[in-house]
Design a protein around this motif. Structure first.
Motif, short mmCIF file in Angstrom:
data_model
loop_
_atom_site.label_atom_id
_atom_site.label_comp_id
_atom_site.label_asym_id
_atom_site.label_seq_id
_atom_site.Cartn_x
_atom_site.Cartn_y
_atom_site.Cartn_z
N ARG A 16 139.89 -75.68 17.59
CA ARG A 16 141.53 -75.00 17.75
C ARG A 16 142.88 -76.42 17.46
NH1 ARG A 16 144.39 -71.59 22.48
NH2 ARG A 16 146.32 -71.12 21.26
N VAL A 17 143.09 -77.13 18.29
CA VAL A 17 144.53 -78.43 17.79
C VAL A 17 143.80 -79.43 17.74
CG1 VAL A 17 145.46 -77.28 19.03
CG2 VAL A 17 144.22 -79.10 20.24
N ARG A 18 142.22 -79.71 17.75
CA ARG A 18 141.86 -81.12 16.36
C ARG A 18 142.65 -82.26 17.24
NH1 ARG A 18 144.55 -79.97 10.27
NH2 ARG A 18 146.56 -81.39 11.59
N LEU A 19 141.77 -81.89 18.83
CA LEU A 19 141.54 -82.84 19.90
C LEU A 19 141.17 -83.80 19.36
CD1 LEU A 19 143.15 -83.24 23.08
CD2 LEU A 19 141.13 -82.41 23.26
N ASP A 20 141.63 -85.55 19.74
CA ASP A 20 141.03 -86.67 19.28
C ASP A 20 140.54 -87.02 20.06
OD1 ASP A 20 142.19 -87.31 16.89
OD2 ASP A 20 144.07 -87.06 17.87
N HIS A 21 140.96 -87.26 22.06
CA HIS A 21 140.01 -86.60 23.01
C HIS A 21 141.22 -86.03 24.40
CE1 HIS A 21 137.51 -90.51 24.67
NE2 HIS A 21 138.24 -90.45 25.82
N TYR A 22 140.05 -86.15 25.43
CA TYR A 22 140.67 -85.49 26.51
C TYR A 22 140.12 -86.72 27.59
CZ TYR A 22 136.15 -84.10 28.91
OH TYR A 22 134.64 -84.31 29.16
#
Length: 552
Positions: free
Chosen positions: A107-113
């Motif tokens: 959804r939000v082009r997450l790079d890392h969690y």
């Protein structure tokens, strides 16, 4: 010009203890390169992003907690996308929630969690963020509020403006109308390029060098009609003389037709100059010398050309290109040399459009990953080849001599031989240049066999010897058959001269045929064509000027 703000790292978490820890760890590792901001409310965090956008500042990283009462971390990052699509996005979670992570990635082009807690940060936080920030930096182009030059990349007039600003140490961003887009290009009259746009929006179309100096507030007018010493030429000899003359209390004016530095100012790296074991660029050496001369009170005027020199009683009068006159009790000629033009069919048509005489860093970015040709086999050509080899895909040198060592210092020959992307064509000359609106190909001739070959070429930089800048002195002082100024004992030895030294005293060592007028550096007949020698002669000339003023 104000310093550009540092990129921002923004942390958002409703838990004050977690937010304090995040801010502490970010500040500890990144405060020297980034500005660290923290918000306990996602709504407030969005306001922070809006302020950054209004200020044209960029967040490099958004580090956001997933579970917050006003909105989730994914919702916050989703809203941030339209504001700053290139920022790196990291989600904080209290446990390994694979579903949330997958949703965020899609959804939000997450790079890392990251899972809280991230102790120790040296193992679980910094390596992740370092990698993300390195990737962001490689693609980031900071907002630029300085000077912009707009034009065609291969247009001679555009090259002249870029070169002039570079030599003046004025940072600028170049916009190529054929490749770049932006608000600066809206409504632009393409028939009046190049254009220079200042930070306040002022635009100047087709500016002359004098226009640019005035526009940038760099112009200096002479403060008096008469000086103890007037120096014509701002290369190493002229700058050294200005420093010594002004520091010893003589009113001093230095006139330079282009930008102080001369040929030395275009050198990409000077490695054999005393006191700089790691080398120094010609522009940096020039900048320091000009600042030093001005600190002692010397006035520096450029661009201004001298067109004639005459004696007027005990004074010496220089007429400038604008018709004004400056007088001095003594004059030092330090006008240096101008590069010879290529004796090749079609070369003149491509000057500034693929063929360049000397080079400054204004061309470095244009040549990145390109194929560059260097014509010449002396030190200046070698320095240029090594400089461009750091940026270009390949550098090919065209040298008339059978061996580089015939005209180049040993240390440069050694470095060129060790550079994997420099190739040397010895016993070769460039005989023709061809193309449409810009250079596209060159023809080389093997001097041993006469065989000619045609090679594709977009960038050719030439360093093929030079001639003295003395045409304007033809009626003023004696010169040798190549145009170099005769000084000291050479005035009496030159039996072919129509007029020789006629004073009852012997000429001083660097004195010309006009008493009170001296010459130093490359423009002087039989001088040693080295930067250090020019500096030494400039200093020596000031000592001789003191002697002249005391006894004449």
């Amino acid at each position: 010009m104000p310093e550009q703000p540092r990129p921002t790292l923004l942390a958002v978490d409703d838990d004050p203890h977690v937010l304090r820890a995040v801010r502490r760890d970010l500040t500890r590792a990144y405060q020297d390169r980034y500005r660290v901001l923290a918000s306990q409310s996602p709504v407030e965090g969005l306001r922070v992003l809006d302020v950054l956008r209004e200020r044209r500042e960029e967040p490099a990283l958004l580090l956001v907690d997933q579970r917050m009462p006003e909105m989730s971390g994914i919702e916050f990052l989703d809203r941030s996308l339209s504001r700053f699509p290139s920022a790196r996005r990291v989600l904080l979670t209290a446990y390994a929630d694979t579903g949330v992570a997958i949703d965020a990635i899609n959804r939000v082009r997450l790079d890392h969690y990251l899972v809280k807690p991230w102790e120790p940060p040296e193992e679980r936080l910094y390596p992740v963020l370092d990698d993300l920030l390195d990737g962001w930096q490689r693609s980031y182009e900071p907002p630029y509020g300085g000077i912009r030059v707009i034009g065609h990349r291969f247009a001679p007039a555009t090259h002249q403006v870029r070169d002039f600003l570079t030599r003046l140490h004025q940072p600028f961003r170049f916009l190529d109308v054929e490749r770049d887009a932006g608000p600066e290009l809206d409504g632009l009259d393409l028939g009046r390029l190049p254009a220079v746009v200042l930070p306040d929006g002022t635009r100047l179309d087709r500016p002359s060098h004098a226009d640019l100096v005035e526009l940038l507030g760099l112009g200096v007018e002479s403060r008096r009609p008469h000086y103890d010493v007037v120096i014509v030429g701002g290369g190493p000899a002229g700058l050294a003389a200005a420093v010594y003359s002004a520091s010893e209390g003589l009113s001093t004016l230095l006139l330079e037709a282009y930008v102080p530095g001369g040929q030395a100012g275009t050198s990409s790296r000077i490695e054999n100059y005393l006191g700089f074991p790691s080398g120094v660029t010609g522009s940096e050496l020039t900048r320091r010398a000009v600042a030093q001369a001005r600190r002692f009170g010397a006035e520096v005027m450029s661009p201004v050309s001298a067109v004639s020199l005459r004696a007027a009683g005990r004074g010496r009068v220089i007429t400038l290109s604008d018709g004004s006159e400056i007088s001095g009790g003594t004059v030092l000629l330090a006008t240096g040399l101008a590069y010879h033009r290529l004796d090749a069919t079609g070369a003149e048509r491509f000057e500034g459009a693929g063929i360049y005489y000397g080079a400054t860093s204004s061309e470095t970015t244009s040549c990145a990953d390109q194929h560059v040709w260097i014509v010449g086999g002396a030190n200046s050509a070698g320095q240029a080849a090594l400089h461009f080899a750091q940026h270009a895909a390949s550098v090919r040198m065209v040298v008339r001599a059978e061996d580089l060592s015939a005209g180049m210092s040993h240390y440069l020959v050694r470095e060129i031989e060790q550079a994997p992307n420099i190739h040397v064509h010895t016993g070769t000359r460039l005989v023709a240049a061809d193309g449409a609106d810009r250079l596209e190909q060159i023809t080389l001739e093997d001097l041993r066999t006469g065989r000619r070959t045609t090679e594709p070429a977009e960038y050719v930089f030439t360093y093929i010897g030079a001639r003295p800048r003395t045409d304007w002195l033809a009626q003023s002082v004696l010169r040798d058959d190549k145009g170099f100024v005769l000084t000291g004992p050479d005035l009496c030895r030159d039996q072919g001269a129509a007029v020789r030294w006629e004073q009852p005293r012997e000429p001083l060592l660097l004195e010309t045929s006009m008493p009170g007028v001296f010459a130093a550096g490359d423009v002087r007949s039989h001088s040693v064509k080295r930067i250090a020698a020019g500096v030494g002669e400039g200093a020596m000339a000031v000592a001789l000027i003191h002697h002249y003023r005391a006894v004449c």
